[in-house]
Design a protein around this motif. Structure first.
Motif, PDB file in Angstrom:
ATOM      1  N   ASN A   1      -7.910  -5.491   2.571  1.00 57.40           N
ATOM      2  CA  ASN A   1      -6.920  -5.950   3.535  1.00 57.40           C
ATOM      3  C   ASN A   1      -5.667  -5.088   3.531  1.00 57.40           C
ATOM      4  O   ASN A   1      -5.358  -4.412   2.558  1.00 57.40           O
ATOM      5  N   ALA A   2      -4.950  -5.157   4.636  1.00 58.67           N
ATOM      6  CA  ALA A   2      -3.620  -4.573   4.738  1.00 58.67           C
ATOM      7  C   ALA A   2      -2.688  -5.709   5.159  1.00 58.67           C
ATOM      8  O   ALA A   2      -3.134  -6.698   5.750  1.00 58.67           O
ATOM      9  N   PHE A   3      -1.415  -5.563   4.841  1.00 58.43           N
ATOM     10  CA  PHE A   3      -0.449  -6.607   5.141  1.00 58.43           C
ATOM     11  C   PHE A   3       0.778  -5.986   5.798  1.00 58.43           C
ATOM     12  O   PHE A   3       1.224  -4.912   5.402  1.00 58.43           O
ATOM     13  N   VAL A   4       1.326  -6.679   6.792  1.00 54.67           N
ATOM     14  CA  VAL A   4       2.583  -6.267   7.412  1.00 54.67           C
ATOM     15  C   VAL A   4       3.606  -7.333   7.060  1.00 54.67           C
ATOM     16  O   VAL A   4       3.418  -8.515   7.357  1.00 54.67           O
ATOM     17  N   ILE A   5       4.663  -6.901   6.379  1.00 64.63           N
ATOM     18  CA  ILE A   5       5.763  -7.800   6.052  1.00 64.63           C
ATOM     19  C   ILE A   5       6.840  -7.532   7.093  1.00 64.63           C
ATOM     20  O   ILE A   5       7.415  -6.437   7.150  1.00 64.63           O
ATOM     21  N   LYS A   6       7.066  -8.524   7.933  1.00 61.97           N
ATOM     22  CA  LYS A   6       8.033  -8.374   9.020  1.00 61.97           C
ATOM     23  C   LYS A   6       9.434  -8.603   8.474  1.00 61.97           C
ATOM     24  O   LYS A   6       9.735  -9.658   7.921  1.00 61.97           O
ATOM     25  N   ALA A   7      10.262  -7.600   8.592  1.00 63.40           N
ATOM     26  CA  ALA A   7      11.640  -7.657   8.121  1.00 63.40           C
ATOM     27  C   ALA A   7      12.463  -6.764   9.037  1.00 63.40           C
ATOM     28  O   ALA A   7      11.949  -6.251  10.022  1.00 63.40           O
ATOM     29  N   LYS A   8      13.733  -6.566   8.698  1.00 60.30           N
ATOM     30  CA  LYS A   8      14.560  -5.663   9.499  1.00 60.30           C
ATOM     31  C   LYS A   8      13.862  -4.311   9.637  1.00 60.30           C
ATOM     32  O   LYS A   8      13.839  -3.720  10.699  1.00 60.30           O
ATOM     33  N   GLU A   9      13.288  -3.833   8.546  1.00 62.09           N
ATOM     34  CA  GLU A   9      12.440  -2.642   8.550  1.00 62.09           C
ATOM     35  C   GLU A   9      11.076  -3.088   8.037  1.00 62.09           C
ATOM     36  O   GLU A   9      10.913  -3.314   6.838  1.00 62.09           O
ATOM     37  N   PRO A  10      10.093  -3.274   8.927  1.00 62.05           N
ATOM     38  CA  PRO A  10       8.777  -3.771   8.504  1.00 62.05           C
ATOM     39  C   PRO A  10       8.152  -2.889   7.423  1.00 62.05           C
ATOM     40  O   PRO A  10       8.378  -1.685   7.370  1.00 62.05           O
ATOM     41  N   VAL A  11       7.367  -3.538   6.560  1.00 61.09           N
ATOM     42  CA  VAL A  11       6.687  -2.842   5.472  1.00 61.09           C
ATOM     43  C   VAL A  11       5.183  -3.024   5.665  1.00 61.09           C
ATOM     44  O   VAL A  11       4.715  -4.144   5.880  1.00 61.09           O
ATOM     45  N   LEU A  12       4.443  -1.928   5.587  1.00 60.43           N
ATOM     46  CA  LEU A  12       2.991  -1.975   5.647  1.00 60.43           C
ATOM     47  C   LEU A  12       2.458  -1.765   4.245  1.00 60.43           C
ATOM     48  O   LEU A  12       2.716  -0.740   3.621  1.00 60.43           O
ATOM     49  N   VAL A  13       1.747  -2.762   3.735  1.00 60.02           N
ATOM     50  CA  VAL A  13       1.082  -2.654   2.439  1.00 60.02           C
ATOM     51  C   VAL A  13      -0.387  -2.437   2.788  1.00 60.02           C
ATOM     52  O   VAL A  13      -1.062  -3.358   3.228  1.00 60.02           O
ATOM     53  N   ASP A  14      -0.844  -1.205   2.621  1.00 60.30           N
ATOM     54  CA  ASP A  14      -2.177  -0.844   3.093  1.00 60.30           C
ATOM     55  C   ASP A  14      -3.131  -0.629   1.932  1.00 60.30           C
ATOM     56  O   ASP A  14      -3.013   0.338   1.199  1.00 60.30           O
ATOM     57  N   THR A  15      -4.060  -1.552   1.782  1.00 59.59           N
ATOM     58  CA  THR A  15      -5.149  -1.369   0.832  1.00 59.59           C
ATOM     59  C   THR A  15      -6.430  -1.126   1.611  1.00 59.59           C
ATOM     60  O   THR A  15      -7.519  -1.258   1.095  1.00 59.59           O
ATOM     61  N   GLY A  16      -6.261  -0.800   2.892  1.00 60.46           N
ATOM     62  CA  GLY A  16      -7.372  -0.666   3.824  1.00 60.46           C
ATOM     63  C   GLY A  16      -8.232   0.563   3.611  1.00 60.46           C
ATOM     64  O   GLY A  16      -7.986   1.386   2.735  1.00 60.46           O
ATOM     65  N   MET A  17      -9.252   0.659   4.450  1.00 61.81           N
ATOM     66  CA  MET A  17     -10.226   1.750   4.374  1.00 61.81           C
ATOM     67  C   MET A  17      -9.908   2.801   5.428  1.00 61.81           C
ATOM     68  O   MET A  17      -9.597   2.465   6.557  1.00 61.81           O
ATOM     69  N   GLY A  18     -10.021   4.050   5.068  1.00 59.73           N
ATOM     70  CA  GLY A  18      -9.798   5.128   6.016  1.00 59.73           C
ATOM     71  C   GLY A  18     -10.870   5.236   7.083  1.00 59.73           C
ATOM     72  O   GLY A  18     -10.643   5.767   8.146  1.00 59.73           O
ATOM     73  N   ILE A  19     -12.043   4.669   6.835  1.00 61.79           N
ATOM     74  CA  ILE A  19     -13.142   4.827   7.784  1.00 61.79           C
ATOM     75  C   ILE A  19     -12.879   4.104   9.097  1.00 61.79           C
ATOM     76  O   ILE A  19     -13.342   4.537  10.118  1.00 61.79           O
ATOM     77  N   ALA A  20     -12.145   3.046   9.076  1.00 65.19           N
ATOM     78  CA  ALA A  20     -11.906   2.254  10.284  1.00 65.19           C
ATOM     79  C   ALA A  20     -10.519   2.521  10.853  1.00 65.19           C
ATOM     80  O   ALA A  20      -9.884   1.634  11.381  1.00 65.19           O
ATOM     81  N   SER A  21     -10.027   3.750  10.776  1.00 62.65           N
ATOM     82  CA  SER A  21      -8.636   4.029  11.127  1.00 62.65           C
ATOM     83  C   SER A  21      -8.303   3.720  12.586  1.00 62.65           C
ATOM     84  O   SER A  21      -7.222   3.226  12.869  1.00 62.65           O
ATOM     85  N   GLU A  22      -9.204   3.992  13.523  1.00 65.45           N
ATOM     86  CA  GLU A  22      -8.925   3.699  14.936  1.00 65.45           C
ATOM     87  C   GLU A  22      -8.807   2.189  15.152  1.00 65.45           C
ATOM     88  O   GLU A  22      -7.881   1.722  15.806  1.00 65.45           O
ATOM     89  N   GLU A  23      -9.721   1.433  14.572  1.00 69.18           N
ATOM     90  CA  GLU A  23      -9.662  -0.027  14.671  1.00 69.18           C
ATOM     91  C   GLU A  23      -8.424  -0.564  13.968  1.00 69.18           C
ATOM     92  O   GLU A  23      -7.783  -1.496  14.441  1.00 69.18           O
ATOM     93  N   PHE A  24      -8.087   0.039  12.828  1.00 71.82           N
ATOM     94  CA  PHE A  24      -6.918  -0.392  12.067  1.00 71.82           C
ATOM     95  C   PHE A  24      -5.651  -0.199  12.892  1.00 71.82           C
ATOM     96  O   PHE A  24      -4.806  -1.099  12.974  1.00 71.82           O
ATOM     97  N   MET A  25      -5.493   0.959  13.514  1.00 75.31           N
ATOM     98  CA  MET A  25      -4.289   1.225  14.309  1.00 75.31           C
ATOM     99  C   MET A  25      -4.200   0.276  15.496  1.00 75.31           C
ATOM    100  O   MET A  25      -3.114  -0.186  15.843  1.00 75.31           O
ATOM    101  N   LYS A  26      -5.324  -0.045  16.093  1.00 75.81           N
ATOM    102  CA  LYS A  26      -5.334  -0.997  17.207  1.00 75.81           C
ATOM    103  C   LYS A  26      -4.852  -2.364  16.727  1.00 75.81           C
ATOM    104  O   LYS A  26      -4.035  -3.010  17.377  1.00 75.81           O
ATOM    105  N   ALA A  27      -5.352  -2.814  15.564  1.00 79.59           N
ATOM    106  CA  ALA A  27      -4.934  -4.101  14.999  1.00 79.59           C
ATOM    107  C   ALA A  27      -3.455  -4.074  14.624  1.00 79.59           C
ATOM    108  O   ALA A  27      -2.720  -5.025  14.885  1.00 79.59           O
TER     109      ALA A  27
END
Length: 69
Positions: free
Chosen positions: A29-55
């Motif tokens: 999973n990856a997580f987006v922490i919404k704040a003044k400056e959002p933080v992306l905590v990415d433990t995701g897979m590089g294979i699904a990068s197009e789908e990941f960016m869409k999400a």
């Protein structure tokens, strides 16, 4: 890549899984922490990068934070 969902008020989850033959699925999973400056905590897979960016773009616009400084 599975459908993103809200885990808490300011935390969005971008869920994915990786099949492990004979063992089942490994959550990646990856997580987006919404704040003044959002933080992306990415433990995701590089294979699904197009789908990941869409999400990710369904949650925040990454371009909006590129030149903020």
């Amino acid at each position: 890549m599975d459908k993103p969902y809200q885990a808490m008020q300011d935390i969005e989850v971008l869920p994915a899984h990786f099949p492990i033959p004979g063992a089942g699925l490994l959550p990646v999973n990856a997580f987006v922490i919404k704040a003044k400056e959002p933080v992306l905590v990415d433990t995701g897979m590089g294979i699904a990068s197009e789908e990941f960016m869409k999400a990710l773009k369904s949650i925040i616009d990454p371009r909006a934070w590129r030149n903020e400084r």
